[in-house]
Design a protein around this motif. Structure first.
Motif, mmCIF file in Angstrom:
data_model
loop_
_atom_site.group_PDB
_atom_site.id
_atom_site.type_symbol
_atom_site.label_atom_id
_atom_site.label_comp_id
_atom_site.label_asym_id
_atom_site.label_seq_id
_atom_site.Cartn_x
_atom_site.Cartn_y
_atom_site.Cartn_z
ATOM 1 N N GLY A 38 0.896 -1.047 -0.080
ATOM 2 C CA GLY A 38 -0.072 0.014 0.104
ATOM 3 C C GLY A 38 0.851 1.230 -0.049
ATOM 4 O O GLY A 38 0.510 2.053 -0.703
ATOM 5 N N ASP A 39 1.679 1.507 1.021
ATOM 6 C CA ASP A 39 2.538 2.549 0.654
ATOM 7 C C ASP A 39 3.970 2.144 1.495
ATOM 8 O O ASP A 39 4.342 1.090 1.954
ATOM 9 N N VAL A 40 4.935 3.303 1.872
ATOM 10 C CA VAL A 40 6.341 2.753 2.031
ATOM 11 C C VAL A 40 6.215 2.622 3.567
ATOM 12 O O VAL A 40 7.389 2.016 4.129
ATOM 13 N N ARG A 41 5.208 2.931 4.296
ATOM 14 C CA ARG A 41 5.135 2.545 5.730
ATOM 15 C C ARG A 41 4.627 1.213 5.843
ATOM 16 O O ARG A 41 4.454 0.710 7.022
ATOM 17 N N GLY A 42 4.168 0.392 4.986
ATOM 18 C CA GLY A 42 3.922 -0.908 4.990
ATOM 19 C C GLY A 42 2.466 -1.338 5.018
ATOM 20 O O GLY A 42 1.910 -2.273 5.416
ATOM 21 N N ALA A 43 1.546 -0.028 4.790
ATOM 22 C CA ALA A 43 0.156 -0.477 4.687
ATOM 23 C C ALA A 43 -0.343 -1.478 3.797
ATOM 24 O O ALA A 43 0.262 -1.739 2.656
ATOM 25 N N PRO A 44 -1.349 -2.217 3.851
ATOM 26 C CA PRO A 44 -1.926 -3.192 2.974
ATOM 27 C C PRO A 44 -2.607 -2.281 1.635
ATOM 28 O O PRO A 44 -2.836 -1.080 1.817
ATOM 29 N N GLY A 45 -2.405 -2.849 0.331
ATOM 30 C CA GLY A 45 -2.641 -2.146 -0.606
ATOM 31 C C GLY A 45 -1.963 -2.421 -1.955
ATOM 32 O O GLY A 45 -1.123 -3.556 -1.832
ATOM 33 N N ARG A 46 -2.135 -1.775 -2.863
ATOM 34 C CA ARG A 46 -1.508 -2.233 -4.262
ATOM 35 C C ARG A 46 -0.824 -1.054 -5.029
ATOM 36 O O ARG A 46 -0.774 -1.175 -6.051
ATOM 37 N N SER A 47 -0.694 0.012 -4.306
ATOM 38 C CA SER A 47 -0.339 1.332 -5.100
ATOM 39 C C SER A 47 1.340 1.431 -5.162
ATOM 40 O O SER A 47 1.765 2.111 -5.981
ATOM 41 N N MET A 48 2.005 0.843 -4.391
ATOM 42 C CA MET A 48 3.613 1.139 -4.221
ATOM 43 C C MET A 48 4.194 -0.313 -4.650
ATOM 44 O O MET A 48 3.675 -1.380 -4.718
ATOM 45 N N PHE A 49 5.158 0.133 -5.724
ATOM 46 C CA PHE A 49 5.829 -1.067 -6.036
ATOM 47 C C PHE A 49 7.430 -0.975 -5.840
ATOM 48 O O PHE A 49 7.947 0.003 -6.194
ATOM 49 N N VAL A 50 8.034 -1.882 -5.519
ATOM 50 C CA VAL A 50 9.705 -2.293 -5.272
ATOM 51 C C VAL A 50 10.080 -3.062 -6.269
ATOM 52 O O VAL A 50 9.605 -4.145 -6.384
ATOM 53 N N ARG A 51 10.953 -2.594 -7.099
ATOM 54 C CA ARG A 51 11.530 -3.377 -8.175
ATOM 55 C C ARG A 51 12.677 -4.330 -7.245
ATOM 56 O O ARG A 51 13.440 -4.341 -6.603
ATOM 57 N N LEU A 52 12.175 -6.042 -7.604
ATOM 58 C CA LEU A 52 13.011 -6.899 -7.138
ATOM 59 C C LEU A 52 14.360 -7.344 -7.727
ATOM 60 O O LEU A 52 15.130 -7.855 -6.927
ATOM 61 N N HIS A 53 14.609 -7.067 -8.941
ATOM 62 C CA HIS A 53 15.691 -7.313 -9.858
ATOM 63 C C HIS A 53 16.162 -6.264 -10.729
ATOM 64 O O HIS A 53 15.120 -5.588 -11.134
ATOM 65 N N GLN A 54 17.169 -5.892 -10.979
ATOM 66 C CA GLN A 54 17.729 -4.850 -12.052
ATOM 67 C C GLN A 54 17.069 -5.318 -13.238
ATOM 68 O O GLN A 54 17.106 -6.388 -13.863
ATOM 69 N N THR A 55 16.450 -4.169 -13.841
ATOM 70 C CA THR A 55 16.026 -4.441 -15.414
ATOM 71 C C THR A 55 16.609 -2.942 -15.971
ATOM 72 O O THR A 55 17.208 -2.308 -15.494
ATOM 73 N N ALA A 56 16.190 -3.073 -17.282
ATOM 74 C CA ALA A 56 16.512 -1.962 -18.141
ATOM 75 C C ALA A 56 16.021 -0.655 -17.508
ATOM 76 O O ALA A 56 16.329 0.445 -17.725
ATOM 77 N N ARG A 57 14.686 -0.949 -16.755
ATOM 78 C CA ARG A 57 14.039 0.263 -16.320
ATOM 79 C C ARG A 57 14.766 0.694 -14.755
ATOM 80 O O ARG A 57 14.499 1.830 -14.310
ATOM 81 N N GLY A 58 15.733 0.170 -14.253
ATOM 82 C CA GLY A 58 16.378 0.807 -13.113
ATOM 83 C C GLY A 58 16.955 -0.662 -12.125
ATOM 84 O O GLY A 58 16.770 -1.842 -12.568
ATOM 85 N N PRO A 59 17.637 -0.042 -11.136
ATOM 86 C CA PRO A 59 18.308 -1.193 -10.402
ATOM 87 C C PRO A 59 17.190 -1.738 -9.333
ATOM 88 O O PRO A 59 16.304 -1.187 -9.051
ATOM 89 N N ALA A 60 17.546 -2.848 -8.768
ATOM 90 C CA ALA A 60 16.726 -3.390 -7.788
ATOM 91 C C ALA A 60 16.610 -2.632 -6.461
ATOM 92 O O ALA A 60 17.736 -2.034 -6.267
ATOM 93 N N GLY A 61 15.297 -2.717 -5.922
ATOM 94 C CA GLY A 61 15.255 -1.958 -4.673
ATOM 95 C C GLY A 61 14.839 -0.829 -4.876
ATOM 96 O O GLY A 61 14.288 0.027 -3.919
ATOM 97 N N LYS A 62 14.615 0.012 -6.139
ATOM 98 C CA LYS A 62 13.862 1.103 -5.971
ATOM 99 C C LYS A 62 12.501 1.033 -5.951
ATOM 100 O O LYS A 62 11.877 -0.123 -6.569
ATOM 101 N N TRP A 63 11.616 1.913 -5.600
ATOM 102 C CA TRP A 63 10.371 1.858 -5.404
ATOM 103 C C TRP A 63 9.689 3.251 -5.839
ATOM 104 O O TRP A 63 10.386 4.367 -5.883
ATOM 105 N N SER A 64 8.354 3.017 -6.160
ATOM 106 C CA SER A 64 7.664 4.237 -6.421
ATOM 107 C C SER A 64 6.264 4.104 -5.911
ATOM 108 O O SER A 64 5.810 2.883 -6.071
ATOM 109 N N ASP A 65 5.433 5.255 -5.712
ATOM 110 C CA ASP A 65 3.899 4.895 -5.247
ATOM 111 C C ASP A 65 3.352 5.605 -6.186
ATOM 112 O O ASP A 65 3.304 6.734 -6.305
ATOM 113 N N ALA A 66 2.118 4.969 -6.956
ATOM 114 C CA ALA A 66 1.629 5.505 -8.009
ATOM 115 C C ALA A 66 0.533 6.518 -7.371
ATOM 116 O O ALA A 66 -0.002 7.198 -8.110
ATOM 117 N N ALA A 67 0.083 6.344 -6.225
ATOM 118 C CA ALA A 67 -0.897 7.146 -5.679
ATOM 119 C C ALA A 67 -0.382 8.415 -5.118
ATOM 120 O O ALA A 67 -0.991 9.404 -5.151
#
Length: 346
Positions: A38-67
């Motif tokens: 849900g968010d960076v504080r760990g709330a339930p939800g689906r708006s925040m995404f943490v990248r688990l592996h490095q891809t062409a879009r960026g390194p692992a561990g980076k996150w963004s909250d669409a909300a």
């Protein structure tokens, strides 16, 4: 601690991104190459995404909250979830975590082999593999399921396929089951498949399969979607496949995209030359947040954004409970005048 030292520590956390997420964001779950919460504080939800592996879009561990538009790395996750204010405490906690043993997940061959090598579960390669193994939907349980949802327009639905025996596991430790499934191809702006979405179905197509999580996605999803028709200056975007196909049942020529969640809807990438964006809203808080974020991004890009709002909870509810004629009438009143004659079905 220097900026370089902090960057190195964040990089080390990124190599253990899934373990970090499971420890500090336990209310979330893995979706393809991302941890969704849900968010960076760990709330339930689906708006925040943490990248688990490095891809062409960026390194692992980076996150963004669409909300909220927030973004950061795993040091921010540790700080926010534990309520730490002094950076040296964040560093100390990160170093403590990294000193613990963390098992490395083994690749799961859920989608078979590719080029003679194992295909890691949840990867874009696995997504392409499972879509290739499926068949067109005509005459299948997938078509039956969609018709039972009131959907009757199947033009330009090459992004959907049917898999008669798709593996399902409720979690990484649960037993494997087999159910028929609708498989959807997730593609980027160039049409390259980056992921897949699975909807497990009952054997007769009457409903979804009786499992805890009948919908799951895999691969790289953020910014992309399931596409129906080609956007040429105009696009309609909604959360779910059934929402989008319900609108296309009465507007069958409307180029559309299913983003697969409210968080993903707020983060879709705009095609070059897009001038008008119809946003297929869901009547809930997540839908409102997606609308707010998407309208702001469209305005900044010089794109005209128009909301199409259902009478009930979503457009599939409107189609099933109010009927196609009522849905057509409601949409006609919301379309831009230029598009009424262009897209409204007779």
């Amino acid at each position: 601690m220097s900026r370089q030292d902090a960057s190195d520590l964040a990089h080390r956390l990124g190599r253990e991104a899934e373990a970090v997420c499971r420890h500090y964001l336990p209310a979330g779950c893995r979706q393809g190459n991302y941890w969704q919460v849900g968010d960076v504080r760990g709330a339930p939800g689906r708006s925040m995404f943490v990248r688990l592996h490095q891809t062409a879009r960026g390194p692992a561990g980076k996150w963004s909250d669409a909300a909220t538009g927030e973004y950061g790395d795993l040091l921010d996750v540790i700080r926010e979830t534990l309520g730490l204010t002094d950076f040296k405490d964040v560093v100390g906690e990160a170093r403590r975590f990294l000193s613990l043993p963390h098992p490395v997940p083994e690749p799961v061959l859920s989608a078979g082999m590719q080029d003679g090598l194992p295909v890691p579960s949840g990867s874009p390669k696995a997504a392409r593999r499972i879509f290739a193994m499926a068949q067109p939907i005509a005459g299948t349980i997938t078509e039956t399921y969609l018709r039972n949802r009131g959907i009757t327009a199947f033009n330009e639905t090459g992004a959907l396929r049917f898999h008669p025996r798709c593996y399902y596991r409720p979690d990484e430790t649960g037993p494997t089951e087999v159910h028929p499934a609708m498989i959807a191809s997730v593609t980027d702006l160039a049409g390259r498949q980056t992921g897949a979405h699975r909807t497990w179905l009952a054997p007769d197509g009457s409903d979804k399969a009786p499992v805890d999580l009948p919908r799951k996605a895999m691969g790289n999803l953020l910014g992309f979607g399931v596409r129906f028709g080609k956007a040429q200056g105009l696009l309609a975007a909604g959360e779910g496949i059934e929402t989008v196909l319900s609108v296309r049942t009465v507007l069958p020529r409307l180029p559309s995209l299913a983003a697969l969640s409210a968080g993903h809807l707020g983060a879709i990438l705009f095609p070059d030359g897009l001038k008008r964006l119809y946003i297929l809203r869901d009547r809930d808080l997540a839908g409102d947040r997606a609308w707010d974020n998407l309208i702001a991004r469209a305005d900044a890009a010089g794109i005209e954004a128009i909301a199409l709002t259902p009478v009930l909870g979503d457009f599939n509810e409107d189609l099933r409970h109010l009927g196609a004629v009522a849905l057509r009438t409601a949409l006609q009143d919301q379309l831009h005048p230029e598009d009424v004659g262009r897209f409204l079905a007779a």
